[in-house]
Design a protein around this motif. Structure first.
Motif, short mmCIF file in Angstrom:
data_model
loop_
_atom_site.label_atom_id
_atom_site.label_comp_id
_atom_site.label_asym_id
_atom_site.label_seq_id
_atom_site.Cartn_x
_atom_site.Cartn_y
_atom_site.Cartn_z
N THR A 39 0.82 -1.21 0.00
CA THR A 39 0.00 0.00 0.00
C THR A 39 0.85 1.26 0.00
O THR A 39 0.64 2.16 -0.81
CB THR A 39 -0.94 0.02 1.23
N THR A 40 1.83 1.32 0.89
CA THR A 40 2.65 2.54 0.98
C THR A 40 3.53 2.70 -0.26
O THR A 40 3.76 3.82 -0.71
CB THR A 40 3.51 2.56 2.25
N GLU A 41 4.01 1.60 -0.81
CA GLU A 41 4.86 1.71 -2.00
C GLU A 41 4.06 2.10 -3.24
O GLU A 41 4.59 2.74 -4.14
CB GLU A 41 5.62 0.41 -2.24
N GLN A 42 2.78 1.73 -3.28
CA GLN A 42 1.93 2.15 -4.40
C GLN A 42 1.54 3.61 -4.28
O GLN A 42 1.53 4.33 -5.26
CB GLN A 42 0.66 1.29 -4.47
N GLU A 43 1.20 4.02 -3.06
CA GLU A 43 0.70 5.38 -2.85
C GLU A 43 1.81 6.41 -2.82
O GLU A 43 1.65 7.52 -3.34
CB GLU A 43 -0.10 5.44 -1.54
N ASN A 44 2.92 6.09 -2.18
CA ASN A 44 4.00 7.06 -2.03
C ASN A 44 5.32 6.32 -1.83
O ASN A 44 5.80 6.20 -0.69
CB ASN A 44 3.70 8.00 -0.86
N PRO A 45 5.91 5.81 -2.91
CA PRO A 45 7.13 5.01 -2.80
C PRO A 45 8.24 5.69 -1.99
O PRO A 45 8.53 6.86 -2.20
CB PRO A 45 7.56 4.81 -4.25
N GLY A 46 8.80 4.95 -1.06
CA GLY A 46 9.93 5.45 -0.28
C GLY A 46 9.58 6.42 0.81
O GLY A 46 10.47 6.92 1.50
N ALA A 47 8.30 6.70 1.01
CA ALA A 47 7.90 7.70 2.01
C ALA A 47 7.99 7.18 3.43
O ALA A 47 8.14 7.95 4.37
CB ALA A 47 6.49 8.19 1.73
N MET A 48 7.89 5.85 3.61
CA MET A 48 7.92 5.28 4.95
C MET A 48 9.07 4.30 5.08
O MET A 48 9.39 3.59 4.13
CB MET A 48 6.60 4.54 5.23
N THR A 49 9.65 4.26 6.26
CA THR A 49 10.68 3.27 6.53
C THR A 49 10.02 1.91 6.75
O THR A 49 8.80 1.81 6.95
CB THR A 49 11.50 3.63 7.78
N TYR A 50 10.84 0.88 6.78
CA TYR A 50 10.34 -0.47 7.02
C TYR A 50 9.58 -0.55 8.34
O TYR A 50 8.48 -1.11 8.41
CB TYR A 50 11.52 -1.46 7.01
N TYR A 51 10.12 0.01 9.39
CA TYR A 51 9.46 -0.09 10.68
C TYR A 51 8.25 0.83 10.80
O TYR A 51 7.33 0.57 11.59
CB TYR A 51 10.44 0.07 11.84
N GLU A 52 8.19 1.89 10.03
CA GLU A 52 6.95 2.68 9.96
C GLU A 52 5.86 1.83 9.31
O GLU A 52 4.70 1.86 9.74
CB GLU A 52 7.19 3.98 9.20
N GLN A 53 6.23 1.09 8.27
CA GLN A 53 5.27 0.18 7.65
C GLN A 53 4.89 -0.94 8.63
O GLN A 53 3.74 -1.37 8.67
CB GLN A 53 5.87 -0.41 6.36
#
Length: 112
Positions: A61-75
């Motif tokens: 979801t995060t990579e589709q919506e905003n690639p690279g915006a969140m770190t692994y642990y935020e995900q």
């Protein structure tokens, strides 16, 4: 076939993780997030395969919506929050309150 290394010699000793890799957790909150999910699995609120599905969905979801915006642990935290809500273990308000408490606790610990 490769020969088995002589582990008694100094030239073939195994290298420890601390000599080759960065720390697993870059911040205390990451370790806390990991521990929460570990505890959920230990208490059988979820299985590891089920957790993997939640984490994979959060990453996708995060990579589709905003690639690279969140770190692994935020995900990881995002997936954990969804799992907690879906299982009825905590609602959004309780999750936000717990996050606030954990942040305040960690800030207090770093001041000492």
């Amino acid at each position: 076939m490769q020969p088995i290394p002589d582990l008694d010699s100094t030239t073939s000793r195994p290298v420890t993780l601390s000599q080759t890799a960065e720390p697993v957790f870059k911040a205390p909150w990451e370790a806390t997030a990991f521990a929460i999910v570990n505890q959920l699995a230990t208490l059988e609120h979820c299985t590891w395969p089920e957790w993997t599905e939640y984490l994979a969905a959060a990453i996708a979801t995060t990579e589709q919506e905003n690639p690279g915006a969140m770190t692994y642990y935020e995900q990881w935290v995002m997936a954990c929050e969804k799992l907690l809500a879906d299982k009825g273990l905590l609602d959004e308000q309780a999750i936000e309150q717990k996050i606030h408490e954990l942040v305040a606790e960690q800030q207090t610990e770093h001041r000492h």
